[in-house]
Design an enzyme around this catalytic site. Structure first.
Site, PDB file in Angstrom:
ATOM      1  N   ARG A   1     -26.040 -11.032 -10.827  1.00 19.09           N
ATOM      2  CA  ARG A   1     -25.257 -10.337  -9.812  1.00 19.09           C
ATOM      3  C   ARG A   1     -25.900 -10.877  -8.553  1.00 19.09           C
ATOM      4  NH1 ARG A   1     -21.986  -9.837 -12.870  1.00 19.09           N
ATOM      5  NH2 ARG A   1     -20.659  -7.977 -13.744  1.00 19.09           N
TER       6      ARG A   1
ATOM      7  N   GLU B   1     -17.922  -9.888  -3.070  1.00 21.85           N
ATOM      8  CA  GLU B   1     -17.078 -10.997  -3.744  1.00 21.85           C
ATOM      9  C   GLU B   1     -15.656 -10.635  -3.285  1.00 21.85           C
ATOM     10  OE1 GLU B   1     -17.840 -11.185  -7.780  1.00 21.85           O
ATOM     11  OE2 GLU B   1     -19.912 -12.068  -7.281  1.00 21.85           O
TER      12      GLU B   1
ATOM     13  N   VAL C   1     -27.990 -13.099 -22.043  1.00 17.09           N
ATOM     14  CA  VAL C   1     -27.837 -14.488 -21.630  1.00 17.09           C
ATOM     15  C   VAL C   1     -29.012 -15.238 -21.175  1.00 17.09           C
ATOM     16  CG1 VAL C   1     -26.768 -15.512 -19.395  1.00 17.09           C
ATOM     17  CG2 VAL C   1     -25.743 -13.611 -20.443  1.00 17.09           C
TER      18      VAL C   1
ATOM     19  N   HIS D   1     -17.614 -16.808  -9.175  1.00 11.98           N
ATOM     20  CA  HIS D   1     -18.032 -15.876 -10.323  1.00 11.98           C
ATOM     21  C   HIS D   1     -17.325 -16.074 -11.649  1.00 11.98           C
ATOM     22  CE1 HIS D   1     -19.102 -11.282 -11.282  1.00 11.98           C
ATOM     23  NE2 HIS D   1     -19.178 -12.155 -12.417  1.00 11.98           N
TER      24      HIS D   1
ATOM     25  N   GLY E   1     -18.719 -17.332 -14.461  1.00 11.18           N
ATOM     26  CA  GLY E   1     -19.719 -17.365 -15.655  1.00 11.18           C
ATOM     27  C   GLY E   1     -19.206 -17.042 -16.911  1.00 11.18           C
ATOM     28  N   ALA E   2     -18.122 -16.028 -16.938  1.00 10.36           N
ATOM     29  CA  ALA E   2     -17.592 -15.818 -18.236  1.00 10.36           C
ATOM     30  C   ALA E   2     -16.269 -16.406 -18.308  1.00 10.36           C
ATOM     31  CB  ALA E   2     -17.462 -14.188 -18.149  1.00 10.36           C
TER      32      ALA E   2
ATOM     33  N   VAL F   1     -26.532 -16.243 -12.128  1.00  8.12           N
ATOM     34  CA  VAL F   1     -25.182 -16.057 -12.738  1.00  8.12           C
ATOM     35  C   VAL F   1     -25.432 -14.820 -13.103  1.00  8.12           C
ATOM     36  CG1 VAL F   1     -24.348 -18.365 -13.599  1.00  8.12           C
ATOM     37  CG2 VAL F   1     -26.075 -16.935 -14.792  1.00  8.12           C
TER      38      VAL F   1
HETATM   39  N1  LIG Z   1     -21.578 -14.570 -13.791  1.00  5.60           N
HETATM   40  C1  LIG Z   1     -20.890 -14.089 -14.930  1.00  5.60           C
HETATM   41  O1  LIG Z   1     -19.677 -14.108 -15.275  1.00  5.60           O
HETATM   42  C2  LIG Z   1     -21.685 -13.226 -15.915  1.00  5.60           C
HETATM   43  C3  LIG Z   1     -21.383 -13.074 -17.365  1.00  5.60           C
HETATM   44  C4  LIG Z   1     -22.131 -12.417 -18.174  1.00  5.60           C
HETATM   45  C5  LIG Z   1     -23.146 -11.618 -17.612  1.00  5.60           C
HETATM   46  N2  LIG Z   1     -23.290 -11.608 -16.315  1.00  5.60           N
HETATM   47  C6  LIG Z   1     -24.601 -10.827 -15.851  1.00  5.60           C
HETATM   48  O2  LIG Z   1     -25.669 -11.311 -16.350  1.00  5.60           O
HETATM   49  C7  LIG Z   1     -26.572 -10.274 -16.443  1.00  5.60           C
HETATM   50  C8  LIG Z   1     -27.315 -10.272 -17.814  1.00  5.60           C
HETATM   51  O3  LIG Z   1     -26.103 -10.130 -18.945  1.00  5.60           O
HETATM   52  P1  LIG Z   1     -26.691  -9.880 -20.334  1.00  5.60           P
HETATM   53  O4  LIG Z   1     -25.379  -9.751 -21.089  1.00  5.60           O
HETATM   54  O5  LIG Z   1     -27.773 -11.046 -20.744  1.00  5.60           O
HETATM   55  O6  LIG Z   1     -27.473  -8.351 -20.370  1.00  5.60           O
HETATM   56  P2  LIG Z   1     -28.632  -8.329 -21.301  1.00  5.60           P
HETATM   57  O7  LIG Z   1     -28.517  -6.339 -20.999  1.00  5.60           O
HETATM   58  O8  LIG Z   1     -28.474  -8.449 -22.563  1.00  5.60           O
HETATM   59  O9  LIG Z   1     -29.848  -8.572 -20.526  1.00  5.60           O
HETATM   60  C9  LIG Z   1     -30.356  -7.986 -19.189  1.00  5.60           C
HETATM   61  C10 LIG Z   1     -31.934  -8.076 -19.473  1.00  5.60           C
HETATM   62  O10 LIG Z   1     -32.426  -7.912 -18.038  1.00  5.60           O
HETATM   63  C11 LIG Z   1     -33.694  -7.227 -18.250  1.00  5.60           C
HETATM   64  N3  LIG Z   1     -34.028  -6.207 -17.158  1.00  5.60           N
HETATM   65  C12 LIG Z   1     -33.741  -5.264 -16.704  1.00  5.60           C
HETATM   66  N4  LIG Z   1     -34.388  -4.983 -15.469  1.00  5.60           N
HETATM   67  C13 LIG Z   1     -35.455  -6.145 -15.229  1.00  5.60           C
HETATM   68  C14 LIG Z   1     -36.110  -6.535 -14.229  1.00  5.60           C
HETATM   69  N5  LIG Z   1     -36.590  -5.641 -13.188  1.00  5.60           N
HETATM   70  N6  LIG Z   1     -36.629  -7.589 -14.474  1.00  5.60           N
HETATM   71  C15 LIG Z   1     -36.496  -8.483 -15.348  1.00  5.60           C
HETATM   72  N7  LIG Z   1     -35.662  -8.115 -16.256  1.00  5.60           N
HETATM   73  C16 LIG Z   1     -35.148  -7.104 -16.183  1.00  5.60           C
HETATM   74  C17 LIG Z   1     -33.287  -6.264 -19.531  1.00  5.60           C
HETATM   75  O11 LIG Z   1     -34.478  -5.877 -20.132  1.00  5.60           O
HETATM   76  C18 LIG Z   1     -32.613  -7.097 -20.344  1.00  5.60           C
HETATM   77  O12 LIG Z   1     -33.358  -7.711 -21.270  1.00  5.60           O
HETATM   78  C19 LIG Z   1     -26.055  -8.932 -16.040  1.00  5.60           C
HETATM   79  O13 LIG Z   1     -26.264  -8.727 -14.667  1.00  5.60           O
HETATM   80  C20 LIG Z   1     -24.593  -9.431 -16.211  1.00  5.60           C
HETATM   81  O14 LIG Z   1     -23.516  -8.693 -15.396  1.00  5.60           O
HETATM   82  C21 LIG Z   1     -22.739 -12.421 -15.392  1.00  5.60           C
HETATM   83  O1  LIG Z   2     -20.574  -8.882 -16.012  1.00  6.58           O
HETATM   84  C1  LIG Z   2     -19.737  -9.799 -16.671  1.00  6.58           C
HETATM   85  O2  LIG Z   2     -19.472  -9.719 -17.908  1.00  6.58           O
HETATM   86  C2  LIG Z   2     -19.413 -11.029 -15.870  1.00  6.58           C
HETATM   87  O3  LIG Z   2     -20.065 -11.041 -14.583  1.00  6.58           O
HETATM   88  C3  LIG Z   2     -17.991 -11.389 -15.798  1.00  6.58           C
HETATM   89  O4  LIG Z   2     -17.457 -10.755 -15.161  1.00  6.58           O
HETATM   90  P1  LIG Z   2     -15.843 -11.092 -15.049  1.00  6.58           P
HETATM   91  O5  LIG Z   2     -15.084 -10.348 -16.105  1.00  6.58           O
HETATM   92  O6  LIG Z   2     -15.432 -10.199 -13.668  1.00  6.58           O
HETATM   93  O7  LIG Z   2     -15.447 -12.432 -15.111  1.00  6.58           O
END
Ligand SMILES: NC(=O)c1ccc[n+]([C@@H]2O[C@H](COP(=O)([O-])OP(=O)(O)OC[C@H]3O[C@@H](n4cnc5c(N)ncnc54)[C@H](O)[C@@H]3O)[C@@H](O)[C@H]2O)c1
Ligand SMILES: O=C(O)[C@H](O)COP(=O)(O)O
Length: 594
Positions: free
Chosen positions: A282, A311, A202, A330, A332-333, A280
């Protein structure tokens, strides 16, 4: 020894006792290698079994994913279950699919009674699943890590732009009958510095888009490769540098013990006055009370948040109600496209896992690429059987604590992944002497819990590395054996095996060479080497209608001691075994189930 938790290819244990046999199943690349081991140690193909597994879908999942699941399983869509309701239902389910709104706690795994074999997280973050409890219960956890990346990145950008131009506040005010053109003057993004915290899937998509908006993008991620950042024109910087130089900070790291409340009072004090924050990732990565303090003091000008520590958050939360904070529940997805994609991604992973196929998105098991698995398949079987055989040779009450496994191969140590073999040896060692069900997910944990110390040694042989392994040897130290000849010169119970024409063979017991295919059951006899022994034992078994599949004699020297290994298809009755033991030349014998 600890199983590494990384995501890539892997196999999975299979279905529940009621619907199938309590078993371990491997779907290897060739369908002919798809084996299910029942409690009775026989192998049956899944085709012979007709009951369907049950999948509990505990949060809303896209239609395409549900259709896919229904083609293979009974699907129970029950949303908004309380923890108690979930714990009650789970004992009837082979798989559970959740999003971020369901806590899959230790209680859930404990309540499943061993039936739950896979938890599918329809999304990325697995912080709502107790991974240690899953691993301890031999339950695989898979996620859907890619299908919502773009949606989350787009939402991050949406919040960034909405926040900087006060879109939500202005919208609310105009609907309340006001026209506040001077109050909602925003800030521009172009030329501003954005710090992307967490440069993963992301984070890097957000960076790409922010560059398109004319922002100067830096990133902090201790584990991201610099060349990936450079490739899209982003500079990787330290945490402190990111805090000190950013006009905007966007969070994209997972919630872990290290990242929990990473934005706290101290971090806020290092930021530029008037910084703006987007989250976006956690909620737990921000200390929300500290953020309220920073907003009140004007050190943080604005925040845009999609995620919260709890949440849904309290309605009267000061953070939510803060006029400089923009919030979404929440989301984002939550695009049509992402939800369909996530649903398909997770349904495929869960169905594959239940079938015993390789899971590309396993979270709590070591990764074993398909091609490696295919090559290792017969050695996987050999390893389990050697473990099973070795432990049965130990005299009751000896207490197995220390096991040495030796892998002899012409391949270099980096060319042979032995984690799978080790897991299967552990399975073979533990299952005959306990009620524990061992698989690749919980093997190391199960060994550790029983105080079983496994050491591994590699012997690098000369010659062509055509086969991954020449032989595997299992030695159990500090025990007595119920078959004294199984004790090696150095005092351990020792068995060794090889794969011949794709079939596992037992090739050594103690210091005796034998050669018997490891199928069905095995009788080992030590005797004085003399003519007619094979015939005498064979005829006793024949009279009892026990089919002999293999026989082999290993001896020290002619007319001295010999060990005879007899493979049998069926278990001889007590009478037959007694008759064998009564043959005067037989000094000791043992019957073993493979
Ligand atoms: N809001 C939503 O609906 C939504 C949707 C998708 C993902 N997310 C969240 O977004 C985040 C990222 O998702 P992603 O798919 O990119 O994951 P990802 O695993 O591809 O990327 C996470 C990155 O964070 C880095 N990281 C780990 N510890 C760290 C630290 N202390 N400081 C800086 N960077 C660090 C990792 O090296 C990695 O590159 C996750 O928390 C995921 O749950 C939220
Ligand atoms: O980590 C994720 O994939 C996002 O936070 C999405 O969460 P959700 O499936 O509850 O929308």
């Amino acid at each position: 020894m600890a199983a590494s938790a990384s995501s890539s290819l892997l196999f999975i244990p299979t279905l529940n006792k009621q619907s199938f046999t309590q078993s371990l199943s491997w779907r290897l690349p060739s369908p002919s290698l798809h084996l299910t081991r029942s409690n009775t140690s026989s192998f049956v193909t899944m085709a012979a079994l007709d009951a369907k597994p049950t999948v509990l879908v505990a949060e809303k999942l896209g239609e395409a994913g549900l259709e896919l699941l229904k083609g293979f399983a009974n699907v129970d869509c029950s949303y908004n279950l309380s923890q108690e309701e979930l714990c009650t239902k789970i004992s009837l389910c082979d798989a559970l699919i959740v999003r971020s709104g369901t806590k899959v706690s230790r209680d859930v795994f404990e309540s499943s009674g061993g039936r739950l074999k896979v938890v599918g997280r329809a999304g990325v973050g697995i912080d709502n699943v107790d991974l240690s409890a899953a691993t301890e219960h031999g339950c695989l956890v898979v996620n859907a890590p890619t299908a919502n990346t773009i949606a989350a990145a787009e939402h991050g950008i949406a919040l960034l732009t909405a926040m900087s131009r006060n879109i939500a506040q202005a919208d609310a005010s105009i609907k309340a009958g006001k026209w506040l053109r001077n109050k909602y003057v925003g800030v521009s993004l172009v030329g501003k510095t954005l710090a992307v915290m967490g440069f993963g899937k992301v984070g890097s998509e957000v960076a790409r888009r922010a560059k398109g908006l004319g922002m100067h993008v830096i990133a902090h991620d201790p584990y991201a490769p610099a060349d990936r950042a450079h490739a899209i024109g982003v500079e990787l910087v330290s945490f402190d540098e990111a805090m000190a130089t950013a006009d905007f900070i966007s969070l994209h790291m997972p919630l872990t013990p290290t990242t929990s409340k990473i934005l706290n009072d101290e971090a806020f004090s290092k930021m530029k006055k008037g910084v703006r924050i987007v989250n976006v990732a956690r909620g737990g990565v921000i200390d929300e009370d500290a953020l309220v303090r920073a907003l009140d003091a004007g050190n943080v000008a604005q925040a845009a948040l999609d995620v919260f520590t709890v949440e849904p958050p309290q309605k009267d939360s000061r953070l939510i109600q803060h006029e400089n904070v923009t919030v979404t529940p929440h989301l984002g997805a939550s695009t049509m496209e992402a939800q369909e994609g996530v649903a398909i991604e997770i349904a495929e992973a869960v169905v594959g896992a239940l079938k015993g196929e390789l899971a590309a998105t396993a979270v709590n098991a070591p990764m074993v690429p398909a091609e490696v698995l295919s090559e290792l398949a017969p050695f996987v079987l050999l390893s389990e059987k050697l473990g099973r055989l070795a432990v049965q040779l130990v005299a009751g009450g000896s207490g197995v604590k220390s096991v040495k496994v030796t892998y002899a191969s012409a391949r270099g140590p980096d060319d042979l992944d032995t984690r799978l073999l080790r897991a299967m040896i552990i399975k073979g060692l533990i299952e005959p002497i306990s009620s524990v069900f061992v698989n690749l997910v919980n093997a190391d944990f199960s060994a550790k819990q029983r105080g079983l110390r496994i050491t591994e040694e590699r012997i690098v042989l000369d010659g062509s590395p055509e086969n991954p392994l020449e032989y595997v040897q299992v030695q159990i130290a500090n025990v007595e054996s119920k078959f004294a000849s199984a004790i090696s010169e150095t005092g351990e119970v020792k068995v060794e095996g090889r794969v011949k024409d794709g079939i596992p063979h037992l090739t050594k017991v103690g210091s005796f060479d034998v050669d018997v295919s490891m199928d069905g059951s095995l009788i080992l006899c030590r005797q004085v080497d003399q003519p007619g022994m094979i015939g005498r034992v064979g005829s006793i078994l024949g009279q009892e209608n026990v089919n002999v599949s293999f026989m082999s004699v290993g001896r020290i020297a002619p007319r001295k001691q010999a060990v005879m290994a007899i493979g049998v298809d069926d278990e001889p009755n007590k009478d037959a075994l007694k008759k064998i033991g009564d043959i005067p030349a037989i000094e000791e014998f043992v019957f073993l189930k493979l």
